[in-house]
Design an enzyme around this catalytic site. Structure first.
Site: not given
Lengths: 170, 232
Positions: B100, B139, B149, B152, B154
């Site tokens: 991110y 990640y 995770r 995905h 959000h």
């Protein structure tokens, strides 16, 4: 048609969910403006630095028919603090005291939690409010903001612990 | 109108011990039931600060981001099957390497100077929305031994009422990481979990440009279905 489940916003919600003026329900310095500040705490008493507070409320006349008015959004800072600049909503005329609906999102919250902010100068209306009246007095106080000076209110949110805020299911 | 609660098992319990961060954040008192009144059955109609390239995360910078281009599209409906038009949809995600663009993301995968990972769009009159983006990478995180995770995106939805507000995550089909992910598995009902998994849609691909994944999102519906006007 079955619903889509809720998931956490994760810690990096600020990439997509915040905008710089989201905390301004009304412009700074507007007549009657009220600054609501507070800190969000977890069960260890530590500040929640990756949260997002959203608010929805009537205007000063108690009207909710303008969907462009009444939404506030503020990310929590590294110290867990947030602020919303708004006006005190009017009563909406159904026996409820003036109130602001609140959603809180954060890492570790798999669904938002919902609460309400009531106003400390509405003692009689708060006493007659159907929600507040149904909550034990020591817990109902968690829903009433504290006077913090001229045009300033304080509303802390405790996710757990002795001072746990009353959360609502809709 | 009031809004009915979701079927049991649809939404995750706030205390989900497999996801460690819930331990200190899940309230311990049972929530107090609030009868839905005007504040709850109304809500903001937001366009937000939506800019011209906000729906296309591959054109927000001078150069092209690295990774597989994808189109993520679908419709926003309520559980009565009605479209949710003119409503803000916001997304945020990791880059192709699973990182991110955030000061606190310390996973040492490369940052992409041409990818910020945030997008916004408003739904059309039929509830449809579409983003062009890059497939996010998986990640690792520190939740448990060798925790990863699944890839995905959000998503945040408003609907028409405070009651309909929803934040969710879209996953990709057949991800091998589902079995060990306590966030995905926090949703008790298996069929509900599958509703967070998008569908690969060959028909919707953009030839020679981008793969396509359909993700329809269903918000809370009403207790009463208002009378629908017949079509002329």
């Amino acid at each position: 048609m079955p619903e889509t489940p809720s998931q956490t916003v994760g810690p990096f919600l600020s990439i997509g969910l915040t905008w710089p003026t989201g905390y301004l329900v009304v412009p700074e310095g507007s007549p009657g403006a009220v600054r609501i500040t507070g800190t969000v705490y977890d069960g260890a008493g530590d500040p929640v630095s990756d949260g997002l507070v959203e608010t929805w409320q009537a205007d000063a006349d108690g009207r909710l028919d303008d969907p462009a008015f009444g939404f506030g959004r503020a990310a929590t800072r590294s110290d867990g603090g947030y602020e919303i600049v708004t006006v005190k909503p009017g009563a909406i005329g159904d026996g409820q005291a003036p109130h602001v609906d609140v959603s809180l999102f954060a890492r570790g919250l798999l669904d938002r939690v919902v609460t309400r902010i009531y106003f400390p100068d509405e003692v009689a209306a708060n006493a007659a409010d159907p929600l507040l009246a149904g909550i034990p007095a020591d817990r109902a106080t968690t829903l009433v903001a504290a006077d913090a000076g001229e045009g300033e209110l304080r509303f802390d949110i405790h996710l757990q612990g002795e001072q746990e805020t009353v959360f609502l299911t809709l | 109108m009031t809004y009915r609660p979701a079927a049991d098992g649809t939404h995750p319990p706030l205390l989900s011990p497999g996801y460690r961060s819930t331990a200190l954040r899940a309230p311990e008192h049972a929530p107090v039931v609030l009868r839905q009144r005007l504040t709850e059955v109304t809500g903001p109609a937001l366009t937000g600060p939506v800019g011209p390239s906000d729906h296309d995360l591959t054109t927000q910078h001078a150069g092209e981001p690295i990774g597989q281009r994808i189109v993520v599209f679908g419709r926003v409906l309520d559980s009565d099957g009605r479209a949710v038009p003119d409503s803000l949809v916001e997304i945020w995600q990791a880059n192709a390497a699973g990182r991110y663009l955030h000061a606190r993301d310390d996973w040492p995968a490369p940052l992409d100077p041409n990818f910020s990972g945030g997008g916004r769009v408003t739904t059309g009159s039929d509830g449809s929305y579409s983003f062009t983006t890059i497939k996010p990478g998986a990640y690792p995180w520190s939740n448990h031994r060798n925790a990863w995770r699944p890839a995905h995106i959000h998503l945040s939805l408003f609907g028409r009422a405070f009651t309909q507000r929803l934040v969710t995550q879209m996953y990709f089909p057949d991800d091998p990481l589902f079995a060990q992910d306590p966030i995905f598995n926090s949703v008790p009902d298996e069929k509900a979990r599958r509703r967070m998994v998008s569908t690969f849609d060959l028909e919707a691909t953009r030839p020679d440009f981008a793969l396509a994944y359909r993700f329809d999102i269903v918000l809370r519906g009403g207790d009463q279905t208002p009378f629908e006007e017949p079509h002329a």
